[in-house]
Design a protein around this motif. Sequence first.
Motif, short mmCIF file in Angstrom:
data_model
loop_
_atom_site.label_atom_id
_atom_site.label_comp_id
_atom_site.label_asym_id
_atom_site.label_seq_id
_atom_site.Cartn_x
_atom_site.Cartn_y
_atom_site.Cartn_z
N LEU A 52 0.86 -1.18 0.00
CA LEU A 52 0.00 0.00 0.00
C LEU A 52 0.90 1.23 0.00
CD1 LEU A 52 -2.63 -1.07 2.70
CD2 LEU A 52 -2.73 -1.42 0.23
N VAL A 53 0.73 2.11 -0.98
CA VAL A 53 1.59 3.28 -1.13
C VAL A 53 0.73 4.54 -1.16
CG1 VAL A 53 3.35 4.40 -2.54
CG2 VAL A 53 3.28 1.91 -2.41
N VAL A 54 1.11 5.54 -0.37
CA VAL A 54 0.37 6.80 -0.33
C VAL A 54 0.60 7.55 -1.64
CG1 VAL A 54 0.13 9.03 0.81
CG2 VAL A 54 0.49 6.96 2.17
N ASP A 55 -0.49 7.87 -2.33
CA ASP A 55 -0.45 8.59 -3.60
C ASP A 55 -1.20 9.91 -3.42
OD1 ASP A 55 -0.66 9.58 -6.16
OD2 ASP A 55 -1.18 7.66 -7.07
N PRO A 56 -0.53 11.07 -3.59
CA PRO A 56 -1.22 12.36 -3.41
C PRO A 56 -2.38 12.56 -4.38
CG PRO A 56 1.18 12.64 -3.48
CD PRO A 56 0.90 11.23 -3.89
N GLY A 57 -2.41 11.83 -5.49
CA GLY A 57 -3.49 11.99 -6.45
C GLY A 57 -4.73 11.18 -6.13
N VAL A 58 -4.69 10.38 -5.06
CA VAL A 58 -5.84 9.56 -4.67
C VAL A 58 -6.46 10.17 -3.42
CG1 VAL A 58 -6.59 7.26 -3.95
CG2 VAL A 58 -4.78 7.50 -5.64
N HIS A 59 -7.79 10.36 -3.43
CA HIS A 59 -8.46 11.04 -2.32
C HIS A 59 -9.58 10.21 -1.71
CE1 HIS A 59 -6.26 14.64 -3.47
NE2 HIS A 59 -6.68 14.46 -4.72
N THR A 60 -9.82 9.02 -2.20
CA THR A 60 -10.91 8.19 -1.68
C THR A 60 -10.54 6.72 -1.83
OG1 THR A 60 -13.24 7.57 -1.98
CG2 THR A 60 -12.03 8.29 -3.93
N LEU A 61 -11.24 5.87 -1.09
CA LEU A 61 -11.03 4.43 -1.17
C LEU A 61 -12.04 3.77 -2.09
CD1 LEU A 61 -10.43 3.78 2.64
CD2 LEU A 61 -8.70 4.00 0.86
N LEU A 62 -12.58 4.55 -3.01
CA LEU A 62 -13.66 4.07 -3.87
C LEU A 62 -13.23 2.86 -4.70
CD1 LEU A 62 -16.52 4.53 -4.98
CD2 LEU A 62 -15.52 6.06 -6.69
N ASP A 63 -12.01 2.85 -5.22
CA ASP A 63 -11.56 1.73 -6.05
C ASP A 63 -11.60 0.41 -5.29
OD1 ASP A 63 -11.17 3.40 -8.15
OD2 ASP A 63 -9.00 3.60 -7.90
N PHE A 64 -11.27 0.44 -4.00
CA PHE A 64 -11.30 -0.79 -3.20
C PHE A 64 -12.73 -1.23 -2.91
CE2 PHE A 64 -7.29 1.33 -2.05
CZ PHE A 64 -6.40 0.34 -2.44
N HIS A 65 -13.67 -0.29 -2.93
CA HIS A 65 -15.07 -0.65 -2.71
C HIS A 65 -15.57 -1.57 -3.83
CE1 HIS A 65 -19.30 -0.19 -1.57
NE2 HIS A 65 -19.56 0.13 -2.83
N TYR A 66 -15.14 -1.30 -5.07
CA TYR A 66 -15.59 -2.11 -6.20
C TYR A 66 -14.65 -3.29 -6.49
CZ TYR A 66 -18.84 1.68 -7.18
OH TYR A 66 -19.84 2.60 -7.08
N ARG A 67 -13.39 -3.19 -6.07
CA ARG A 67 -12.43 -4.28 -6.31
C ARG A 67 -11.72 -4.60 -5.00
NH1 ARG A 67 -11.99 -1.10 -10.88
NH2 ARG A 67 -10.24 0.07 -10.02
N PRO A 68 -12.37 -5.35 -4.10
CA PRO A 68 -11.80 -5.58 -2.77
C PRO A 68 -10.75 -6.69 -2.72
CG PRO A 68 -13.95 -6.62 -2.92
CD PRO A 68 -13.75 -5.90 -4.22
N ASN A 69 -10.57 -7.44 -3.80
CA ASN A 69 -9.63 -8.55 -3.80
C ASN A 69 -8.38 -8.18 -4.60
OD1 ASN A 69 -11.46 -10.34 -2.38
ND2 ASN A 69 -12.59 -10.51 -4.29
N ALA A 70 -7.22 -8.42 -4.01
CA ALA A 70 -5.96 -8.10 -4.68
C ALA A 70 -4.99 -9.26 -4.50
CB ALA A 70 -5.36 -6.81 -4.10
N ARG A 71 -4.36 -9.68 -5.59
CA ARG A 71 -3.42 -10.80 -5.54
C ARG A 71 -2.17 -10.45 -6.33
NH1 ARG A 71 -3.47 -16.14 -4.35
NH2 ARG A 71 -5.70 -16.05 -3.82
N ALA A 72 -1.02 -10.67 -5.72
CA ALA A 72 0.26 -10.40 -6.38
C ALA A 72 0.67 -11.59 -7.25
CB ALA A 72 1.33 -10.09 -5.35
N GLU A 73 1.68 -11.40 -8.05
CA GLU A 73 2.14 -12.42 -9.00
C GLU A 73 2.97 -13.50 -8.30
OE1 GLU A 73 5.02 -11.10 -11.92
OE2 GLU A 73 3.91 -12.17 -13.49
N LYS A 74 2.82 -14.72 -8.76
CA LYS A 74 3.57 -15.84 -8.21
C LYS A 74 5.02 -15.82 -8.72
CE LYS A 74 -0.38 -19.01 -7.96
NZ LYS A 74 -0.92 -20.32 -8.39
N GLY A 75 5.92 -16.42 -7.94
CA GLY A 75 7.28 -16.62 -8.39
C GLY A 75 7.35 -17.77 -9.38
N GLN A 76 8.28 -17.72 -10.29
CA GLN A 76 8.43 -18.76 -11.30
C GLN A 76 9.29 -19.91 -10.77
OE1 GLN A 76 6.76 -18.69 -14.31
NE2 GLN A 76 5.80 -16.95 -13.27
#
Length: 498
Positions: A52-76
């Motif tokens: 999670l990185v603080v971005d000055p251009g983001v002012h709301t958590l709206l994106d997480f409301h519609y996309r609450p699941n996040a998964r990173a890439e697997k190692g090869q």
Amino acid sequence: MEAFVSRFVDRVTINVAAGDGGNGCASVHREKFKPLGGPDGGNGGKGGDVQLVVDPGVHTLLDFHYRPNARAEKGQPGKGGHRNGAQGEDLVLPVPDGTVVLNPDGEVLADLVGPGTTFVAAAGGRGGLGNAALASKARKAPGFALLGEPGEELELVLELKSVADVGLLGFPSAGKSSLISVLSAAKPKIADYPFTTLVPNLGVVTAGETVFTIADVPGLIPGASQGRGLGLDFLRHIERCAVLVHVVDCATLEPNRDPISDIDALENELAQYTPALAAEQGGADLGDRPRVVVLNKIDVPEARELADFVREEVEQRGWQVFEVSTASREGLRELSFAMGAEVERYRETLPEPEPARVVVRPTAVDDGGFTVEPDPEDEDAFLVRGEKPERWIRQTDFNNSEAVGFLADRLAKLGVEDELAKQGAEPGSQVTIGDVTFDWEPSTPAGMASVLGRRGHDLRLESDERISAHERKAARKARRGSSLDEFGRFVGGEEDDE
């Protein structure tokens, strides 16, 4: 409420999953005239982190409301020829400045303030070692490799607390949004009816050389600290404010309303909200923040008379008082400079700003320790707990007997076998480590890894002469169910030693 959700979200629950580590490779170098070229399996790559990185251009958590699941890439996975697998790419999620990260139990994991501040929400799994890295004098050509570890997967609560220097408090339609619109370039929705403002409004104000941000608390009314109205949802947005400003409507036509009672009612709400805030934040107290009182709408003659009447009583509390009109803009310059001076005094008390930093959740140090305790569900079974044993279990391919033998050697070197024997474990006793339960066989002590066999097999694990734990349990139940003869011996059971 639909309009509120579609435009502004300040509390969401998300599920984050880091990438799994790649499996190691079990490979033997093959080349013409070199039939035994040795192991050359590479290591698996590490799984990606979720950050999670603080971005000055983001002012709301709206994106997480519609996309609450996040998964990173697997190692090869690793490959032959000493080729290591690629690492999984980190998943970076931008969040607004002032985001607080909590677990489902309400424990604060991180408070993200300042552009670029990074929090590793879920760490990627480590990649498994290939057989080239596992080669030793005793095991020169391992026929197995270690599995990659799974990445962390957990549920988090994100809560936004606006980072504003000045917080405006007041009843609905007191003129807070109008005040922000004339002091800054913000254009909030304004109308002459209660609860016009459904989201916190932010504005940037310039007073001489001082630049500060100003925010309001929508719909704050008596009972807000107990959940009435909209105030409870937005009280968190004034927790970081350096100055609290009471905006009082001196032209209200509502019965039983006057400037002094309005101020007292809102101060009472703040006092009731502070204990919960102190328990959550560890001592924050809204009562210590400087107060400024704005007597608004003095362009109305009756309002000007009322403001002059109550001014002295408010000043006796030690608070600065300003009579203003957002319509005629009377008194706004003095108000903006007074708020700027209070903000400057607050900023002088703050430590030097720190550069952007990475925030990680503290974890217990792996000291190599472990514990062995009886299984509460089975009196003849045992539980082994510890960071190393549980990690080794996750890394082991139980379809490969040589890998299982390697696991037995590691557990024996750690001292798990000796501790099981001290606890009274017998051959065939069930032992649980992590998610795996197996029959304990004490005939695989450390140092026996040189027992030869074909690749991928361990001869120590191919013996099937002893009685299994299931057979021992059945025999014990049969003995307990037998009747006693006249001499106190089991009829049909085992013979007496005498």
